[in-house]
Write a protein that holds these residues in place. Sequence first.
Motif, PDB file in Angstrom:
ATOM      1  N   LYS A 154       0.822  -1.202   0.000  1.00 46.87           N
ATOM      2  CA  LYS A 154       0.000   0.000   0.000  1.00 46.87           C
ATOM      3  C   LYS A 154       0.861   1.259   0.000  1.00 46.87           C
ATOM      4  N   ASN A 155       2.048   1.178   0.595  1.00 45.25           N
ATOM      5  CA  ASN A 155       2.869   2.371   0.783  1.00 45.25           C
ATOM      6  C   ASN A 155       4.117   2.424  -0.100  1.00 45.25           C
ATOM      7  N   PHE A 156       4.486   1.295  -0.715  1.00 43.56           N
ATOM      8  CA  PHE A 156       5.680   1.255  -1.545  1.00 43.56           C
ATOM      9  C   PHE A 156       5.363   0.594  -2.883  1.00 43.56           C
ATOM     10  N   THR A 157       5.779   1.234  -3.968  1.00 40.41           N
ATOM     11  CA  THR A 157       5.629   0.609  -5.270  1.00 40.41           C
ATOM     12  C   THR A 157       6.628  -0.538  -5.386  1.00 40.41           C
ATOM     13  N   GLU A 158       6.420  -1.393  -6.381  1.00 35.58           N
ATOM     14  CA  GLU A 158       7.358  -2.492  -6.595  1.00 35.58           C
ATOM     15  C   GLU A 158       8.749  -1.959  -6.885  1.00 35.58           C
ATOM     16  N   ALA A 159       8.835  -0.864  -7.640  1.00 34.34           N
ATOM     17  CA  ALA A 159      10.133  -0.272  -7.967  1.00 34.34           C
ATOM     18  C   ALA A 159      10.829   0.241  -6.708  1.00 34.34           C
ATOM     19  N   GLU A 160      10.071   0.847  -5.797  1.00 37.94           N
ATOM     20  CA  GLU A 160      10.654   1.339  -4.544  1.00 37.94           C
ATOM     21  C   GLU A 160      11.150   0.180  -3.687  1.00 37.94           C
ATOM     22  N   GLN A 161      10.376  -0.880  -3.639  1.00 42.41           N
ATOM     23  CA  GLN A 161      10.793  -2.051  -2.874  1.00 42.41           C
ATOM     24  C   GLN A 161      12.059  -2.659  -3.472  1.00 42.41           C
ATOM     25  N   ARG A 162      12.093  -2.745  -4.784  1.00 39.34           N
ATOM     26  CA  ARG A 162      13.267  -3.333  -5.429  1.00 39.34           C
ATOM     27  C   ARG A 162      14.511  -2.478  -5.186  1.00 39.34           C
ATOM     28  N   ALA A 163      14.348  -1.173  -5.172  1.00 35.79           N
ATOM     29  CA  ALA A 163      15.492  -0.286  -4.920  1.00 35.79           C
ATOM     30  C   ALA A 163      16.064  -0.521  -3.523  1.00 35.79           C
ATOM     31  N   ILE A 164      15.188  -0.734  -2.546  1.00 39.53           N
ATOM     32  CA  ILE A 164      15.642  -1.009  -1.177  1.00 39.53           C
ATOM     33  C   ILE A 164      16.348  -2.356  -1.117  1.00 39.53           C
ATOM     34  N   GLU A 165      15.747  -3.360  -1.762  1.00 38.12           N
ATOM     35  CA  GLU A 165      16.364  -4.687  -1.798  1.00 38.12           C
ATOM     36  C   GLU A 165      17.725  -4.641  -2.477  1.00 38.12           C
ATOM     37  N   ASP A 166      17.845  -3.863  -3.551  1.00 38.39           N
ATOM     38  CA  ASP A 166      19.121  -3.754  -4.269  1.00 38.39           C
ATOM     39  C   ASP A 166      20.205  -3.139  -3.386  1.00 38.39           C
ATOM     40  N   ARG A 167      19.819  -2.182  -2.554  1.00 36.25           N
ATOM     41  CA  ARG A 167      20.791  -1.580  -1.625  1.00 36.25           C
ATOM     42  C   ARG A 167      21.271  -2.622  -0.609  1.00 36.25           C
ATOM     43  N   ILE A 168      20.359  -3.439  -0.133  1.00 34.90           N
ATOM     44  CA  ILE A 168      20.736  -4.490   0.823  1.00 34.90           C
ATOM     45  C   ILE A 168      21.688  -5.481   0.168  1.00 34.90           C
ATOM     46  N   VAL A 169      21.343  -5.916  -1.045  1.00 33.24           N
ATOM     47  CA  VAL A 169      22.176  -6.892  -1.752  1.00 33.24           C
ATOM     48  C   VAL A 169      23.562  -6.318  -2.019  1.00 33.24           C
ATOM     49  N   ALA A 170      23.620  -5.054  -2.459  1.00 32.59           N
ATOM     50  CA  ALA A 170      24.910  -4.428  -2.753  1.00 32.59           C
ATOM     51  C   ALA A 170      25.786  -4.356  -1.507  1.00 32.59           C
ATOM     52  N   THR A 171      25.171  -4.073  -0.377  1.00 31.94           N
ATOM     53  CA  THR A 171      25.922  -4.018   0.884  1.00 31.94           C
ATOM     54  C   THR A 171      26.370  -5.403   1.305  1.00 31.94           C
ATOM     55  N   ALA A 172      25.469  -6.382   1.187  1.00 26.78           N
ATOM     56  CA  ALA A 172      25.780  -7.750   1.609  1.00 26.78           C
ATOM     57  C   ALA A 172      26.902  -8.356   0.772  1.00 26.78           C
ATOM     58  N   GLN A 173      26.985  -7.972  -0.493  1.00 26.75           N
ATOM     59  CA  GLN A 173      28.020  -8.534  -1.365  1.00 26.75           C
ATOM     60  C   GLN A 173      29.430  -8.149  -0.916  1.00 26.75           C
ATOM     61  N   LYS A 174      29.526  -7.127  -0.083  1.00 24.59           N
ATOM     62  CA  LYS A 174      30.828  -6.685   0.417  1.00 24.59           C
ATOM     63  C   LYS A 174      31.174  -7.321   1.769  1.00 24.59           C
ATOM     64  N   GLU A 175      30.264  -8.141   2.306  1.00 27.44           N
ATOM     65  CA  GLU A 175      30.396  -8.662   3.666  1.00 27.44           C
ATOM     66  C   GLU A 175      30.573 -10.188   3.674  1.00 27.44           C
ATOM     67  N   ARG A 176      31.766 -10.631   3.434  1.00 26.57           N
ATOM     68  CA  ARG A 176      32.089 -12.061   3.477  1.00 26.57           C
ATOM     69  C   ARG A 176      31.115 -12.918   2.669  1.00 26.57           C
ATOM     70  N   PRO A 177      30.898 -12.611   1.385  1.00 31.50           N
ATOM     71  CA  PRO A 177      29.887 -13.339   0.611  1.00 31.50           C
ATOM     72  C   PRO A 177      30.181 -14.824   0.446  1.00 31.50           C
ATOM     73  N   THR A 178      31.444 -15.223   0.538  1.00 32.26           N
ATOM     74  CA  THR A 178      31.764 -16.642   0.356  1.00 32.26           C
ATOM     75  C   THR A 178      31.334 -17.499   1.537  1.00 32.26           C
ATOM     76  N   THR A 179      30.959 -16.876   2.649  1.00 35.93           N
ATOM     77  CA  THR A 179      30.404 -17.644   3.773  1.00 35.93           C
ATOM     78  C   THR A 179      28.959 -17.253   4.069  1.00 35.93           C
ATOM     79  N   THR A 180      28.637 -15.948   4.013  1.00 35.36           N
ATOM     80  CA  THR A 180      27.281 -15.527   4.368  1.00 35.36           C
ATOM     81  C   THR A 180      26.274 -15.900   3.292  1.00 35.36           C
TER      82      THR A 180
END
Length: 238
Positions: A154-180
């Motif tokens: 109701k409060n976030f478009t799919e594009a807005e949600q995807r942008a937030i998810e992309d930020r999380i993924v981009a951050t996570a890729q820098k944090e020990r991705p071979t184990t996490t």
Amino acid sequence: MSTKPTSEGSLMSIGQWRIHRAIENALDATVNSIVAAQNTKNAVQIKHLLEHIDTVIFFLHGHHDHEEHIVFPELRKKLAERAAVFDTLVGEHQQLVADLDNAQNLTLSALKASDAEQLSALDTLLPIMKRINEFLHTHFALEDSSFPADLINKNFTEAEQRAIEDRIVATAQKERPTTTFPLFLYNLPQEERDEMLKILPWIVRGVLVPWVWYYSSYSNYTQFYSYWPYGQRQQSAL
């Protein structure tokens, strides 16, 4: 365990639900495997288990950082009326810090110690990991119920949600991705893992995932899984 969101377009809700389930499964596995390792006293398996615990705690710290610095600030902008819920969730994160830090320090110290000292460390780690596990099951239930899929949609478009998810993924890729990354995928139920692999970009699914899996297969952390397969790790007694 909360019910998986099914509303169309609830990308954020489903993503958070999957992360929470993976963490719960990893923590259940940790507690059960400590008990099993105390009984078997297998030095090699205990070392692998300690590597696993270190990765679980690192993943947890990262997840809470992503929520506090990416997810919650975005939610607060559009859900100001739920400020008290955000304050409660962040406060619970802080309540957990001492146990997380204690467990991580004990684990890192044990990994440098003798076999006998590593076995002894499990006696101290078990009650701490039990507390973390029980606390987070309750914490995740509150979080999942506070931000249902229909509210997010109701409060976030799919594009807005995807942008937030992309930020999380981009951050996570820098944090020990071979184990996490393996920790996240391996601790999803099989059907959820299969679904995740379907929606990942081909370069991730066809190149990154196999590479990470191959690389990680030689680490002490990943060897933990060869002793406790997914289904067996969820049992109360191994």
